[in-house]
Motif scaffolding. Sequence first.
Motif, PDB file in Angstrom:
ATOM      1  N   VAL A 271      -0.046  74.608 -44.562  1.00 31.96           N
ATOM      2  CA  VAL A 271       0.578  74.336 -45.863  1.00 31.96           C
ATOM      3  C   VAL A 271       1.985  74.925 -45.886  1.00 31.96           C
ATOM      4  N   MET A 272       2.146  76.130 -45.295  1.00 34.66           N
ATOM      5  CA  MET A 272       3.449  76.769 -45.347  1.00 34.66           C
ATOM      6  C   MET A 272       4.376  76.278 -44.243  1.00 34.66           C
TER       7      MET A 272
ATOM      8  N   THR B 188      -4.626  84.343 -43.356  1.00 36.46           N
ATOM      9  CA  THR B 188      -3.858  83.229 -42.816  1.00 36.46           C
ATOM     10  C   THR B 188      -2.548  83.021 -43.551  1.00 36.46           C
ATOM     11  N   VAL B 189      -2.487  83.461 -44.822  1.00 40.35           N
ATOM     12  CA  VAL B 189      -1.232  83.300 -45.558  1.00 40.35           C
ATOM     13  C   VAL B 189      -0.138  84.138 -44.881  1.00 40.35           C
ATOM     14  N   VAL B 190      -0.553  85.247 -44.269  1.00 39.64           N
ATOM     15  CA  VAL B 190       0.408  86.094 -43.550  1.00 39.64           C
ATOM     16  C   VAL B 190       0.912  85.360 -42.302  1.00 39.64           C
ATOM     17  N   TYR B 191      -0.020  84.735 -41.580  1.00 37.06           N
ATOM     18  CA  TYR B 191       0.397  83.953 -40.416  1.00 37.06           C
ATOM     19  C   TYR B 191       1.350  82.829 -40.835  1.00 37.06           C
TER      20      TYR B 191
ATOM     21  N   PHE C 202       3.442  82.778 -43.366  1.00 39.19           N
ATOM     22  CA  PHE C 202       4.767  83.331 -43.636  1.00 39.19           C
ATOM     23  C   PHE C 202       5.459  83.703 -42.330  1.00 39.19           C
ATOM     24  N   PHE C 203       4.687  84.232 -41.397  1.00 38.47           N
ATOM     25  CA  PHE C 203       5.233  84.581 -40.072  1.00 38.47           C
ATOM     26  C   PHE C 203       5.785  83.324 -39.393  1.00 38.47           C
TER      27      PHE C 203
ATOM     28  N   THR D 272      -5.941  76.177 -43.450  1.00 40.22           N
ATOM     29  CA  THR D 272      -5.115  75.606 -44.506  1.00 40.22           C
ATOM     30  C   THR D 272      -3.753  76.268 -44.663  1.00 40.22           C
ATOM     31  N   MET D 273      -3.739  77.585 -44.844  1.00 43.27           N
ATOM     32  CA  MET D 273      -2.488  78.201 -45.305  1.00 43.27           C
ATOM     33  C   MET D 273      -1.362  78.098 -44.284  1.00 43.27           C
TER      34      MET D 273
END
Lengths: 458, 433
Positions: free
Chosen positions: A386-387, A279-282, A284-285, A382-383
């Motif tokens: 958050v981003m 999800t951190v990749v999503y 950033f996307f 979450t990620m």
Amino acid sequence: MTALPFLLLILATLAGYLLNRMAAGSIRANGARLHSMISYHGMFAALLVLVPVLTIILLWLAFEGPIIDRVVMSGLPDGLLDGQGDGALQLVLAEIKSISRGQIFGTPEDWKIAAADSYSALRTQSDWWMVAVVAGVSLAIIGFARSRVTAEFRARQGVERIVSGLMIFCSTVAVFTTIGIIVSLSYETVRFLDRVPLSEFLFGTNWEPQIPLREDQIAAEGAFGWLPVILGTMVITVVALFVAIPVGLLSAIYLNEFAPRKLRAVIKPVLEILAGVPTVVYGFFAVLVVAPAIRDLGQSIGIDVAPNTALAAGGVMGIMLVPFISSFADDALSAVPSSLRDAALGLGSTRAEMMTTVLFPAAIPGIVGGVLLAVSRAIGETMIVVMAAGLIAKMTINPLDSVTTVTVQIVTLLIGDTSFDNPKTLAAFALGMMLFLVTLMINVFALRIVRKYREAYD
Amino acid sequence: MTDITSASGAPTPKRATELVAASLKRRRRKQARLKWIGLGAIGVAFLMLIILVGSLVSSGWQAFTQTHVTLEVFVDPEEIPLDRLPRGGFDDALGASLGKMLPGVDMSQRKVAKSVEKILSNGAQFKLRDMVVADPKLIGQTITMTVPVSDPFDQLNKNLIDRDTPEQHRRVKDPEIGYFDALKAQGAITKPFNWALFTNADSRFPELAGLKGALAGTFWALLTCFVISFPLGIGAAIYLEEFAPKNKLSDFIEVNINNLAAVPSVVFGLLALAVFIGWFGLPRSAPFVGGLTLALMTMPTIIIATRAALKAVPPSIREAALGLGASKQQVVFQHVLPLAMPGVMTGTIIGLAQALGETAPLLLIGMNAFITSAASSPFDSATALPTQIFIWADSPERGFVSRTSAAILILLGFLVAMNAVAIFLRQKFENKW
């Protein structure tokens, strides 16, 4: 230093195994008929050493720190820290520990140095005691196990009893984890509710968790009403579902009914890739591509769009949920008995009519279950938020505005240094409690629907 | 039927066929429409995947090269005296050597010298320092060394900075571009593969920042996760599948495991923060705590996969072994489990791949700290690959955008590799009964 007890443990286990195995072997060599194979005699001794001693070491390591802390703090001169808050005590303790590690800043008071000395002394003592206890207990058990070796000894049964005990322990870990989650969240939530009344938390429309750090600091008083936060979560969830449900369901319908076998074999793994992207990749996307794109689009048609709009976060979350919904819907459609399909086709309906009037309605309970699970995922995700979502809680349902979510607040409140004694930190746990309860309820409900539905056609 | 048709003016059989044919045409069109919409939905999903990967590749590939400048550095004994090591004017020595390569530039002017020195990365002087400290005989000699250039010039060399934008909106000014182009014309500028991305730890300067610390942290966290979740998961799965009596307690445990698999990851982070760090006093930011948390999250995956694999072993195997006098545990541990192992390994690898990308719980236990060395044990402070991505994505410097994308590409590479291994294991070793 911590490696030494583990080394002892390994040696003792090996020693126990070899001793008992050799003892059993020599009994057999003398012509007696053993009940159990010699390797079971060895295993018996090894497990008998391994399990209790490993437990001792782990418990010791887990409780050594807190106990030493308490001893050191209670050994401080009387009256020095009276009336100080939890935070101040934590700071003193941290300073004592860093002094004992040799990291000294400035000139600490004498009592702190004395406390640091007693801290290191206690630590060394504790370490040596642990080694002594481990060695002693291991030896005693090895002796006991060795004394049990006879021709009639039922070593295999002994081993199997220990192994099945271990397996039962393994399967209760999941239960203990759940208990741990509930206990730790409720404990901190209760402490939070001591400071903030429940009615304010549940029905307050203002979320401003900035609180003054010092008495004399001018800052917002801090307001802890969770309504705007949960509203923001719902806005983003709804946006995500608007993307995920149509795309997910339609692709499931296509995959289930119309896709040629070969195409299906390609599409399914690609959708799984989409599901496996962290999800951190999503997140950033969303920040790099989607949010600027939405902003440009808004500007070109003259609408003012917030830089971290709910639309970007929700839309990307929708993409993340597509494979989830489509695989659930695909399973639900496949679970409908083929007699229903065959009957509809036999009456002359086209495959599309069969799908929309028979198969899909019959699969709806399963699909609803899948969608509910997707909702619980979106709430707990979450990620991405958050981003890509905002930090400030607003009572708004405008998806072009910036909203915040429960998970964003948990992460922002807890990132960085946290001490467990101010309402800000505790508020995160209260939010976590609500998040846990809401998702748990949705999950239980959804799983029940899915199971009932499966049983209905079995 | 006949009443109705006679009332509406009896259609001939031919007309009835026409009617049906017309409606059939309409109905087939509807079917085609549904089919195309479905295909369109899949197309949307594919398009998103392509845009996602495409945007990451297009912004990330640049970070796999790094602009370097090759210098002839005279290690001036006046700037760097032996008795003051490891201190000394290393930056001035580097600046002087740059000045020598730019004949028309007056390095005696403080301002000009400063803007020339801006070309070099802040890490260059430390590289020179380390070389000289390692071998003090270099003092007084001229050495050739290749050092990274600073981020703005790296961007310039990669054409990420548009030379046509007005000077005041540009991070590199016109004279600086002039110096850089002069160096480039001499062939001193190179753009080799960016090994620093793998051999450096985190840094505030994008041109020096690398993933070594994050990779080490991820390694320790995943190792901890595996060591804990693998035995626990297999033990639980074997018990529940093979030995557990069918009663309320077993049902309760099962429901628990299924629910645990759906608990939001951030809640596990809260659990870790309150219990592991708050109550047991384990160190903050340690990969060990991260691995412990990830183990709790991975365990349900492993349990579910292992149970499926055990279930797939046919009863004839069990019956044969039982018939030859093996005990129930001997049957399971000597026959069923080895046969189920490919499925177990596949499930474990997939579980670990999920754990590899998990970010939120690691943020809560502080694995997003700024740490400039690689962890050498699971108890040292460290970041992990996904949290490093989060940190870099939050950093304002332009250079971190492509580094973030590159880090994501590396993370995705690991995930693809792990899944490929899982698929390979499944296809190579799985028994078809």
